[in-house]
Design a protein around this motif. Structure first.
Motif, PDB file in Angstrom:
ATOM      1  N   VAL A   1      50.557  50.783  80.863  1.00 45.34           N
ATOM      2  CA  VAL A   1      49.759  50.595  79.956  1.00 45.34           C
ATOM      3  C   VAL A   1      49.991  51.480  78.664  1.00 45.34           C
TER       4      VAL A   1
ATOM      5  N   ALA B   1      49.854  47.318  76.443  1.00 51.41           N
ATOM      6  CA  ALA B   1      48.352  47.233  76.419  1.00 51.41           C
ATOM      7  C   ALA B   1      48.054  47.557  74.965  1.00 51.41           C
TER       8      ALA B   1
ATOM      9  N   LYS C   1      39.606  50.700  77.857  1.00 47.43           N
ATOM     10  CA  LYS C   1      40.271  49.551  77.794  1.00 47.43           C
ATOM     11  C   LYS C   1      41.532  49.511  78.575  1.00 47.43           C
TER      12      LYS C   1
ATOM     13  N   LYS D   1      43.239  47.194  81.437  1.00 48.22           N
ATOM     14  CA  LYS D   1      44.534  46.421  81.677  1.00 48.22           C
ATOM     15  C   LYS D   1      45.226  46.824  82.891  1.00 48.22           C
TER      16      LYS D   1
END
Length: 334
Positions: free
Chosen positions: A151, A156, A178, A182
């Protein structure tokens, strides 16, 4: 007076001792009219394997690479981490890898690049998410094969933002919520060998502060009885958090590890240190104003690390955040 636990300042750690005393409160007494038929107390929630604190459920694991020089401070989100690893990088400096699971801050950073040593530490967490910003080109195949969910800011990008008032590359911050979104299949927190207790074991040596040296960095951990934490000072300056207050933790683990040159190096030609965290070794655990000599053992990269006292018993940590200082008695030259 000065107490030294099996090593000297030349080896990288200085211990300053002081006498102290402790006292426990009197145990509670049953309430009036209690009977043998009274209902048992509710079952306490299980302990989190990273902090020893009560937790309702096990959540996914997120590892974040964080800048650890003055240019990137104050750091944000670090105080919410369950575990903080200090690793040596190029030039004798250090970088952090923070492990989040039990709680997530709104933002964390500055997020920086990953190192080969991270890939050898992370398998003990199963297949966690790893947030970072770039790696050396030669290391990309290693990251792709590693036991992790990538990530990074290139994988991401929507989970990252540039924070105003900071200079690049020290202004990249991630949103843990967040980032984990992902990596929906990231492993949840499991046992990695840590043991916790409310009271310290016998056999500790009282300490006011302990210092650890790297080739180009020095850390001092000073006990605060008021906060019940070891407060962090780096290179002579208090290590302050962006959220306020000084960085620190109830437990500091100084883990002596073998450190040598890896096959990687930066564009200046400085080799990337390879920190060996599989095998056996010695160390020092700091908790409750005391220092304990310990032995550590990790059988494989998929296994956690156990810490035992001289008599072979598990070394219990104080509940809360744990810092693991991966240091070498003979640090690899920059």
């Amino acid at each position: 007076m000065r107490a030294v636990i099996g090593f000297t300042v030349i080896m990288g750690v200085a211990l300053t001792g002081t006498a102290c005393s402790s006292s426990g409160g009197a145990p509670g007494t049953p309430s009036q009219g209690a009977s043998a038929s009274a209902s048992p107390s509710p079952t306490a929630p299980p302990e989190h394997p990273f902090t020893g604190r009560p937790v309702a459920e096990r959540r996914p694991v997120l590892a974040v690479k964080i800048e650890n020089t003055s240019a990137g401070k104050p750091q944000m989100g670090l105080r919410s981490a369950d575990i903080v690893y200090i690793e040596q990088v190029e030039g004798g400096l250090t970088r952090l890898m923070a492990i989040f699971s039990s709680k997530l801050p709104a933002q964390v950073g500055p997020v920086r690049s990953a190192r080969i040593s991270d890939l050898h530490i992370l398998p003990m967490f199963g297949k966690p998410a790893l947030a970072y910003s770039g790696v050396q080109t030669k290391m990309i195949p290693f990251v792709r094969k590693a036991s992790l969910w990538d990530v990074s800011d290139s994988s991401a990008f929507s989970a990252y933002s540039r924070v105003p008032g900071r200079v690049a590359p020290y202004n990249l911050f991630g949103s843990p919520k967040k980032l984990l979104a992902k990596a929906p299949k990231a492993s949840k927190a499991e046992d990695i060998g840590f043991v916790f207790s409310d009271e310290p074991p016998a056999g500790g040596v009282p300490q006011k502060q302990v210092s650890v040296r790297y080739p180009a960095a020095r850390f001092t951990f000073a006990w605060s009885a008021a906060q019940k934490r070891w407060l962090v000072t780096q290179d002579g300056a208090k290590d302050m958090a962006a959220e306020g207050g000084q960085q620190g933790a109830p437990t500091i683990v100084i883990q002596w590890v073998k450190t040598d040159r890896s096959q990687f190096h930066d564009f200046h030609g400085s080799y990337t240190p390879l920190v060996h965290t599989v095998g056996k070794g010695t160390g020092v655990v700091l908790r409750d104003g005391q220092a304990y000599k310990v032995n550590w053992s990790r059988a494989s990269e998929e296994k956690g690390t156990t810490y035992t006292t001289a008599d072979g018993k598990p070394m219990p940590f104080a509940r809360g955040q744990v810092w693991v200082v991966l240091a070498s008695r003979k640090p690899v030259a920059p």
